[in-house]
Enzyme design. Structure first.
Site, PDB file in Angstrom:
ATOM      1  N   ASP A  14       0.870  -1.187   0.000  1.00  0.00           N
ATOM      2  CA  ASP A  14       0.000   0.000   0.000  1.00  0.00           C
ATOM      3  C   ASP A  14       0.901   1.229   0.000  1.00  0.00           C
ATOM      4  O   ASP A  14       1.156   1.843   1.034  1.00  0.00           O
ATOM      5  CB  ASP A  14      -0.919  -0.021   1.214  1.00  0.00           C
ATOM      6  CG  ASP A  14      -1.997   1.054   1.123  1.00  0.00           C
ATOM      7  OD1 ASP A  14      -2.048   1.758   0.108  1.00  0.00           O
ATOM      8  OD2 ASP A  14      -2.781   1.172   2.077  1.00  0.00           O
ATOM      9  N   ALA A  15       1.401   1.560  -1.181  1.00  0.00           N
ATOM     10  CA  ALA A  15       2.415   2.608  -1.326  1.00  0.00           C
ATOM     11  C   ALA A  15       1.872   3.885  -1.953  1.00  0.00           C
ATOM     12  O   ALA A  15       2.449   4.949  -1.801  1.00  0.00           O
ATOM     13  CB  ALA A  15       3.572   2.087  -2.172  1.00  0.00           C
ATOM     14  N   LYS A  16       0.769   3.747  -2.705  1.00  0.00           N
ATOM     15  CA  LYS A  16       0.131   4.882  -3.383  1.00  0.00           C
ATOM     16  C   LYS A  16       1.143   5.696  -4.185  1.00  0.00           C
ATOM     17  O   LYS A  16       1.150   6.923  -4.154  1.00  0.00           O
ATOM     18  CB  LYS A  16      -0.615   5.759  -2.385  1.00  0.00           C
ATOM     19  CG  LYS A  16      -1.711   5.009  -1.625  1.00  0.00           C
ATOM     20  CD  LYS A  16      -2.453   5.895  -0.646  1.00  0.00           C
ATOM     21  CE  LYS A  16      -3.545   5.125   0.067  1.00  0.00           C
ATOM     22  NZ  LYS A  16      -3.023   4.125   1.033  1.00  0.00           N
ATOM     23  N   ARG A  17       1.978   4.985  -4.937  1.00  0.00           N
ATOM     24  CA  ARG A  17       2.945   5.643  -5.792  1.00  0.00           C
ATOM     25  C   ARG A  17       2.267   6.153  -7.058  1.00  0.00           C
ATOM     26  O   ARG A  17       1.106   5.834  -7.320  1.00  0.00           O
ATOM     27  CB  ARG A  17       4.080   4.673  -6.148  1.00  0.00           C
ATOM     28  CG  ARG A  17       4.912   4.207  -4.953  1.00  0.00           C
ATOM     29  CD  ARG A  17       5.622   5.374  -4.271  1.00  0.00           C
ATOM     30  NE  ARG A  17       6.668   4.910  -3.364  1.00  0.00           N
ATOM     31  CZ  ARG A  17       6.558   4.839  -2.053  1.00  0.00           C
ATOM     32  NH1 ARG A  17       5.436   5.185  -1.477  1.00  0.00           N
ATOM     33  NH2 ARG A  17       7.565   4.420  -1.299  1.00  0.00           N
ATOM     34  N   THR A  28      -0.435  -0.359  -4.720  1.00  0.00           N
ATOM     35  CA  THR A  28      -1.457   0.665  -4.944  1.00  0.00           C
ATOM     36  C   THR A  28      -0.836   1.878  -5.619  1.00  0.00           C
ATOM     37  O   THR A  28       0.283   2.278  -5.304  1.00  0.00           O
ATOM     38  CB  THR A  28      -2.136   1.094  -3.631  1.00  0.00           C
ATOM     39  OG1 THR A  28      -1.152   1.600  -2.716  1.00  0.00           O
ATOM     40  CG2 THR A  28      -2.872  -0.076  -2.991  1.00  0.00           C
TER      41      THR A  28
END
Length: 269
Positions: free
Chosen positions: A94-97, A121
């Site tokens: 869950d990094a939301k890069r 993510t």
């Protein structure tokens, strides 16, 4: 991991539970602080206690980045532990890069090759060339933020682009990306009323759904509007499971909470 393997695991365990490993050092049991790597020891105990009830684990990368190199080491050890001991489990960074070109490729290599996650993510705001580098990796999944569960989601995600809400534009446009069959999407449980429209756009894609429980989302509503023939849902729970107790019984209490959710999920399968 291929999607078919994830579906098979869901059917075998009668569960579509994803456990979020959002480890706050201030909340873990005091006795673990004596360990050389308390974050990893906490994760290992949670995983060992709940692996038969969950199909996925989702570390929130920020909780590890905050501790510098020690945090990254704990994260790497956690993913190695899952991959070596429970290889059937689906892992989510869950990094939301989300950045363009070579930068996205480097992010993808970090999480897919070095860390060996199954998925990551991604924030889609920068468009096609920020997403396709992740999709280029075989048997890996890219999970786009579509409609999130936080209050600020209404700042942008539901604004109209012409006659269409932005989150719907994201969903529709992403289907044209190369290797889009490896896309999944984040849809918050607190937005369950939107799931019917979302399923008209992405009828078969897996949705990662946070917000059930602590944030007030309804499992029944999510299943009613979001479930497909192949289930198509991963319901994430973090705090409600991993912090069920801060005593030495923390893993047993986490298991109890995970079992409660698994039993609820089984009733929808």
């Amino acid at each position: 991991m291929q999607t078919e393997q994830l579906i098979q695991q869901i059917r075998t365990k009668k569960s579509f539970l994803c456990i979020g490993l959002d480890v706050d050092i201030k909340k873990i049991p005091n006795h673990l602080l004596k360990e050389t790597d308390p974050i990893f020891e906490f994760n290992r105990a949670i995983i060992d206690a709940t692996h038969h009830l969950a199909v996925a684990y989702k570390p929130n990368i920020a909780f590890y980045e905050a501790f510098g190199i020690k945090g990254w080491e704990a994260l790497k050890k956690t993913i190695n532990y899952i991959n070596e001991n429970y290889p059937e489990l689906f892992t989510i960074a869950d990094a939301k890069r989300g950045d363009i070109g070579n930068t996205s490729t480097m992010y993808a290599k970090a999480f897919f090759e070095d860390m060996e996650f199954d998925s990551v993510t991604i924030a889609p705001y920068m468009g096609k060339d920020s997403v396709e580098p992740f999709l280029a990796f075989k048997d890996k999944h890219t999970i786009l933020l579509a409609l999130t569960s936080n209050e600020g989601a209404f700042d942008f995600q539901t604004l109209k682009v012409g006659e269409v809400p932005l989150y719907q534009k994201v969903l529709e446009t992403s289907k044209s990306y190369k290797n889009s069959e490896n896309l999944m999407y984040v849809v918050g449980a607190t937005k369950a009323e939107y799931l019917k429209e979302i399923r008209q756009i992405v009828p078969e894609s897996f949705l990662l759904v946070p917000g059930v429980g602590a944030q007030g989302g309804s499992l029944e509503d999510v299943c009613k509007y979001g479930m497909t023939e192949n289930i198509g849902l991963l319901i994430n729970s973090s705090r409600g499971i991993i912090y069920a107790s801060n005593g030495e019984d923390f893993a047993d209490k986490a298991k109890e909470k995970a079992l409660e959710m698994q039993q609820q999920m089984a009733s929808f399968l």
